[in-house]
Design a protein around this motif. Structure first.
Motif, PDB file in Angstrom:
ATOM      1  N   PRO A  79     -23.452  11.442 -47.120  1.00 22.21           N
ATOM      2  CA  PRO A  79     -23.926  10.348 -46.364  1.00 22.21           C
ATOM      3  C   PRO A  79     -23.317   9.800 -45.310  1.00 22.21           C
ATOM      4  N   PRO A 146     -29.526  11.316 -47.357  1.00 15.60           N
ATOM      5  CA  PRO A 146     -30.371  10.195 -48.069  1.00 15.60           C
ATOM      6  C   PRO A 146     -31.704   9.905 -47.392  1.00 15.60           C
ATOM      7  N   PHE A 147     -31.928  10.138 -46.265  1.00 17.21           N
ATOM      8  CA  PHE A 147     -33.109   9.588 -45.831  1.00 17.21           C
ATOM      9  C   PHE A 147     -34.286  10.446 -46.138  1.00 17.21           C
ATOM     10  N   VAL A 149     -34.255  12.170 -49.111  1.00 19.84           N
ATOM     11  CA  VAL A 149     -34.455  11.860 -50.539  1.00 19.84           C
ATOM     12  C   VAL A 149     -35.173  10.597 -50.746  1.00 19.84           C
ATOM     13  N   ARG A 150     -35.126   9.622 -49.871  1.00 15.79           N
ATOM     14  CA  ARG A 150     -35.876   8.450 -49.805  1.00 15.79           C
ATOM     15  C   ARG A 150     -37.451   8.640 -49.325  1.00 15.79           C
ATOM     16  N   ALA A 151     -37.297   9.333 -48.325  1.00 11.60           N
ATOM     17  CA  ALA A 151     -38.848   9.463 -47.782  1.00 11.60           C
ATOM     18  C   ALA A 151     -39.690  10.122 -48.569  1.00 11.60           C
ATOM     19  N   GLY A 153     -39.148  10.387 -51.927  1.00  8.99           N
ATOM     20  CA  GLY A 153     -39.344   9.799 -53.358  1.00  8.99           C
ATOM     21  C   GLY A 153     -38.727  10.855 -54.321  1.00  8.99           C
ATOM     22  N   GLY A 157     -29.726  11.877 -55.796  1.00  3.83           N
ATOM     23  CA  GLY A 157     -28.996  11.374 -54.361  1.00  3.83           C
ATOM     24  C   GLY A 157     -28.573  13.014 -53.909  1.00  3.83           C
ATOM     25  N   THR A 158     -27.383  12.982 -53.339  1.00  3.04           N
ATOM     26  CA  THR A 158     -26.844  13.997 -52.816  1.00  3.04           C
ATOM     27  C   THR A 158     -25.659  14.496 -53.631  1.00  3.04           C
TER      28      THR A 158
END
Length: 160
Positions: A79, A146-147, A149-151, A153, A157-158
């Motif tokens: 990240p 991470p973007f 993973v967030r987008a 859902g 993590g990584t």
């Protein structure tokens, strides 16, 4: 920095001149950051800059700009934008990362893959278009930005 640029898997590549243990930082990734619209305005072709956010792209500089793609990579991106070993690496190996671990775009840029590993998918494409098994491998063993993973859902993590 213990890397050098030489002929590689797909044209020019980045190689290490010493061994690296899993988790060890190989190099820091640098370059100016732009939005997609800014890249279009200055004439960068899709697929070249490294996607680091939903609409953030880094125009990476040497030596990272020469890192090639592989569906079974020995490198992953953290990240905080470091290229790390995702397995033990021998001196002289070419360092590759999976481009799909950083890609989630509306325009769905793709390219043919020529890595010829046992895990080769034949095509480099956005993370959300990968088969579930490839997504799981990247999330658990290599690392995904991470973007993404967030987008999407996604859990966790990584790995990198």
């Amino acid at each position: 920095m213990a890397v050098y640029v030489a002929p590689g898997l797909a044209g020019t590549g980045v190689f290490v001149d010493r061994a690296y243990a899993r988790g060890e930082v190989i190099l820091d990734i640098h370059g100016p950051v732009h939005s997609g619209a800014e890249l279009d305005a200055i004439g960068f072709r899709p697929g070249y800059p490294l996607q680091i956010g939903l609409d953030q792209y880094m125009v990476v500089v040497e030596p990272f700009v020469y890192c090639n793609h592989c569906c079974d990579p020995n490198g992953g991106i953290t990240p905080d934008l470091k290229l790390v070993a995702v397995r033990d690496i021998k001196a002289g190996e070419e360092i590759c990362f999976d481009y799909s671990s950083t890609m989630l775009e509306d325009n769905s840029w793709t390219m043919e893959c020529g890595c010829k590993t046992a895990k080769c998918r034949g095509k480099v494409e956005d993370f959300d278009r990968l088969p579930a098994e490839a997504q799981r491998y990247l999330l658990e063993q290599v690392g995904v930005m991470p973007f993404i993973v967030r987008a999407l859902g996604l859990p966790g993590g990584t790995a990198a």
